[in-house]
Write a protein that holds these residues in place. Structure first.
Motif, PDB file in Angstrom:
ATOM      1  N   ALA A   1      -3.931   7.355   3.687  1.00 33.79           N
ATOM      2  CA  ALA A   1      -5.124   8.198   3.791  1.00 33.79           C
ATOM      3  C   ALA A   1      -5.601   8.561   2.393  1.00 33.79           C
ATOM      4  O   ALA A   1      -4.826   8.526   1.432  1.00 33.79           O
ATOM      5  N   ILE A   2      -6.885   8.872   2.300  1.00 32.06           N
ATOM      6  CA  ILE A   2      -7.440   9.370   1.033  1.00 32.06           C
ATOM      7  C   ILE A   2      -8.267  10.617   1.325  1.00 32.06           C
ATOM      8  O   ILE A   2      -8.702  10.849   2.456  1.00 32.06           O
TER       9      ILE A   2
ATOM     10  N   ILE B   1      -0.794  -2.063   6.227  1.00 38.52           N
ATOM     11  CA  ILE B   1      -2.013  -1.768   6.981  1.00 38.52           C
ATOM     12  C   ILE B   1      -2.855  -3.041   7.004  1.00 38.52           C
ATOM     13  O   ILE B   1      -2.538  -4.010   6.323  1.00 38.52           O
ATOM     14  N   THR B   2      -3.914  -3.071   7.798  1.00 40.97           N
ATOM     15  CA  THR B   2      -4.743  -4.281   7.771  1.00 40.97           C
ATOM     16  C   THR B   2      -5.505  -4.332   6.446  1.00 40.97           C
ATOM     17  O   THR B   2      -5.825  -3.313   5.844  1.00 40.97           O
TER      18      THR B   2
ATOM     19  N   SER C   1      -8.515  -5.104   6.015  1.00 39.41           N
ATOM     20  CA  SER C   1      -9.836  -4.474   6.107  1.00 39.41           C
ATOM     21  C   SER C   1      -9.733  -2.962   5.981  1.00 39.41           C
ATOM     22  O   SER C   1     -10.616  -2.321   5.407  1.00 39.41           O
ATOM     23  N   SER C   2      -8.630  -2.373   6.476  1.00 41.07           N
ATOM     24  CA  SER C   2      -8.447  -0.926   6.301  1.00 41.07           C
ATOM     25  C   SER C   2      -8.287  -0.584   4.818  1.00 41.07           C
ATOM     26  O   SER C   2      -8.873   0.387   4.332  1.00 41.07           O
TER      27      SER C   2
ATOM     28  N   ASN D   1     -11.660  -0.800   3.276  1.00 32.16           N
ATOM     29  CA  ASN D   1     -12.514   0.334   3.665  1.00 32.16           C
ATOM     30  C   ASN D   1     -12.156   1.607   2.912  1.00 32.16           C
ATOM     31  O   ASN D   1     -13.023   2.403   2.589  1.00 32.16           O
ATOM     32  N   LEU D   2     -10.853   1.803   2.685  1.00 31.79           N
ATOM     33  CA  LEU D   2     -10.433   3.004   1.961  1.00 31.79           C
ATOM     34  C   LEU D   2     -10.814   2.917   0.486  1.00 31.79           C
ATOM     35  O   LEU D   2     -10.930   3.920  -0.201  1.00 31.79           O
TER      36      LEU D   2
ATOM     37  N   ALA E   1      -3.596   8.841  -3.191  1.00 39.74           N
ATOM     38  CA  ALA E   1      -3.541   8.474  -1.775  1.00 39.74           C
ATOM     39  C   ALA E   1      -2.401   9.232  -1.117  1.00 39.74           C
ATOM     40  O   ALA E   1      -1.505   9.765  -1.780  1.00 39.74           O
TER      41      ALA E   1
ATOM     42  N   LYS F   1      -9.768  10.379   4.995  1.00 37.60           N
ATOM     43  CA  LYS F   1     -10.104   9.104   5.640  1.00 37.60           C
ATOM     44  C   LYS F   1      -8.780   8.368   5.833  1.00 37.60           C
ATOM     45  O   LYS F   1      -7.958   8.304   4.917  1.00 37.60           O
TER      46      LYS F   1
ATOM     47  N   SER G   1      -6.265   5.064   7.367  1.00 40.57           N
ATOM     48  CA  SER G   1      -6.272   3.612   7.569  1.00 40.57           C
ATOM     49  C   SER G   1      -6.245   3.184   9.037  1.00 40.57           C
ATOM     50  O   SER G   1      -6.576   2.040   9.341  1.00 40.57           O
TER      51      SER G   1
ATOM     52  N   ARG H   1      -7.161   2.075  12.563  1.00 37.49           N
ATOM     53  CA  ARG H   1      -8.425   1.416  12.901  1.00 37.49           C
ATOM     54  C   ARG H   1      -9.235   2.078  14.013  1.00 37.49           C
ATOM     55  O   ARG H   1     -10.451   1.959  14.047  1.00 37.49           O
TER      56      ARG H   1
END
Lengths: 69, 69, 69, 69, 69, 69
Positions: free
Chosen positions: C67-68, D39-40, D42-43, D46-47, D55, E2, E4, E6
């Motif tokens: 998470a951020i 994690i994926t 894409s995740s 996105n982050l 983080a 935010k 990770s 999905r």
């Protein structure tokens, strides 16, 4: 080391398939009863397992679902 | 119904212990090999399982760890 | 025993709270950094841990989210 | 956003390894104490995290096992 | 924050049942579509949710199985 | 088969992306509400799902977190 996970099923590694990141490890825990695990490739390498190795499948009770026909 | 989880281990319910919210279900999947599951009490009731019932332990491959001595 | 789970964080048990079925175990893994675990009461008893015991938090990499702010 | 998961461990991203589908993210949560997450890809994108980013490692208490030597 | 994971499904809390340690939270994410979550009682209290609150169900993609009839 | 997992969300497969080992399956469970799942490629193939297929997302209640804004 002793771990809190409830299910520790003793068996033998029957097959390991290595992907780029993950490895799929099949352990035979009783004659004809197999459990398939996906762990990271580096974990499989660190454990030094290969086909025929003694190994345990280790599973938390809360990750086991129950199903009926 | 057919489910994507890789491990579907057939057996018989050996013991069910009901708590206030959860139930601990022990399934014998081979002679002397037991798997313990924790599910919600209402799930256990909905399935209608009792000691001696046929049942499956259903486990995702990514929830199975591998251990060695 | 050696386990495939990637994260093995060494620390000391700071607190254990027993419920009817589960136990909540808090492990201090660095000064001021704590990890809370929920395991079954019987697992906690089998491990024989109490406040002040050396213990590890063991976590699969696929169970760790990022998470951020 | 505020999340029900009990363990929110603040740190800095130390390493990210991208695979085809997944990314392996290592977060240093205390000097010399690292947590690895998968994690994926894409995740991770996105982050917008990269090495050196602030983080958190976010982990449900029920996904933390306890082990002893 | 935010995260990770999905799947972030927006909805309204329809019901909360508190046990001794856990809480069962039902979130309606679309008309007639509900998702049930079990979190610790203290997490539910920290979030300050009650029936009617806006809330999200947050689920990692690797925790979602697929089934067919 | 009937499974103990509490959340069985009916929908239609909207997208499947195959990787080397895993598949990412997106199921639309209500108009505009999608759930993404990562299962093994072989599981997806065994289920025989393709875009447009009827399918369920199946999720254990203990794998659902709750979040608020």
């Amino acid at each position: 080391m002793k771990v809190s996970a409830r299910n520790l099923l003793k068996g033998k590694v029957k097959k390991i398939v290595f992907g780029a990141v993950n490895a799929e490890v099949t352990i035979e825990i009783a004659p004809g009863v197999e459990v398939t695990s996906i762990i990271t490739k580096s974990s499989a390498e660190n454990l030094g397992i290969k086909e025929g190795s003694d190994a345990y499948a280790l599973i938390k009770a809360s990750d086991v679902m129950v199903a009926i026909d």
